[in-house]
Design a protein around this motif. Sequence first.
Motif, short mmCIF file in Angstrom:
data_model
loop_
_atom_site.label_atom_id
_atom_site.label_comp_id
_atom_site.label_asym_id
_atom_site.label_seq_id
_atom_site.Cartn_x
_atom_site.Cartn_y
_atom_site.Cartn_z
N ALA A 206 0.85 -1.19 0.00
CA ALA A 206 0.00 0.00 0.00
C ALA A 206 0.89 1.24 0.00
O ALA A 206 1.82 1.35 0.81
CB ALA A 206 -0.91 0.00 1.21
N VAL B 230 0.97 5.21 0.65
CA VAL B 230 0.20 6.26 1.32
C VAL B 230 1.03 7.54 1.34
O VAL B 230 2.22 7.54 1.06
CB VAL B 230 -0.16 5.83 2.76
N MET C 79 -5.80 5.07 5.69
CA MET C 79 -4.80 4.33 6.45
C MET C 79 -5.37 3.01 6.98
O MET C 79 -4.66 2.00 7.02
CB MET C 79 -4.29 5.18 7.61
N ALA D 14 -5.18 0.59 4.18
CA ALA D 14 -3.80 0.16 3.95
C ALA D 14 -3.39 -0.93 4.93
O ALA D 14 -2.84 -1.96 4.54
CB ALA D 14 -2.86 1.37 4.06
N PHE D 15 -3.67 -0.72 6.21
CA PHE D 15 -3.23 -1.68 7.22
C PHE D 15 -4.14 -2.91 7.28
O PHE D 15 -3.75 -3.94 7.82
CB PHE D 15 -3.15 -1.00 8.59
N ALA E 122 -2.78 -4.69 3.29
CA ALA E 122 -1.41 -4.80 2.80
C ALA E 122 -0.53 -5.71 3.64
O ALA E 122 -0.80 -5.98 4.82
CB ALA E 122 -0.78 -3.41 2.72
N VAL F 171 3.37 -1.27 4.11
CA VAL F 171 2.86 0.07 3.86
C VAL F 171 4.05 0.99 3.62
O VAL F 171 4.94 1.11 4.46
CB VAL F 171 2.01 0.58 5.04
#
Length: 271
Positions: free
Chosen positions: A33, A35, A201, A204-205, A208, A211
């Motif tokens: 991911a 960010v 976020m 993403a967490f 993924a 990150v």
Amino acid sequence: MSAIKIDNVWKEYGDQIVLENISLDIEPRAFVALVGPSGCGKTTFLRMLLGQERPTRGSILLDGEPLPHEPGPDRGVVFQRYSVFPHLTVLGNVLLGKEMQGSRLTAKLFGAARRQAVDEARTLIAEVGLAGSEDKYPAQLSGGMQQRLALAQALIMRPKVLLLDEPFGALDPGIRAEIHVLMKRLWHEAPMTVVMVTHDMREAFTLATRVIAFERPRDRPEEKERYGAIISKDITIWPPRRAGEASLIRPDRDGPVASSGKHRDDPVNCP
């Protein structure tokens, strides 16, 4: 295999530096991911992986070979805005990649080749939860269903790398959660590496294995053109997530997910 090596990559537009000195190794079947703040070069980086942009300096390798300078079937992409063709049915949208590959002049397949491609497309349509919608047009589908269609459209070519540019940002939270479950299942089942740009976020967490944060360390107005974004953080998710394997600690969240065959945005619930 689907390993990506980014070595000292810079991206500049004239005097403006967008990315500087980006070096990164992405292992096969990782789910990365990207960010960072808006305008820091995440989508530009994704476009370089796709082949729509070329690095000004440095190199990008896919399985040890230089990345082709134009998009190809080894890299699939899904954008935030549904990248489907409104004049084609669900089946037509998913079939298109195979037809273009089989005949660039007519974009049509015939006989046994077409039957095989149709069978493969129908199987994939069912896997993303759109069975029974093969003859519908995108305008007849909900937002979540259109994004499922975009995923099927990208996956029909069996890409080594799937690139996602904020693909779920326009969906409401409930539908997004269901798409996350689908995305996890597809990643576990398909031999591909995933690179996703997101501003969420939590997303993403949740998805993924790793990150990567992009940031401009010098972001004053007079510095924006002279200094580009760098990788400021590289976070490996713990406990580790590995494609095709259930987590020993959270197997219900981080393991292969079985398809239920029923989705909130199926036609019966979204007339």
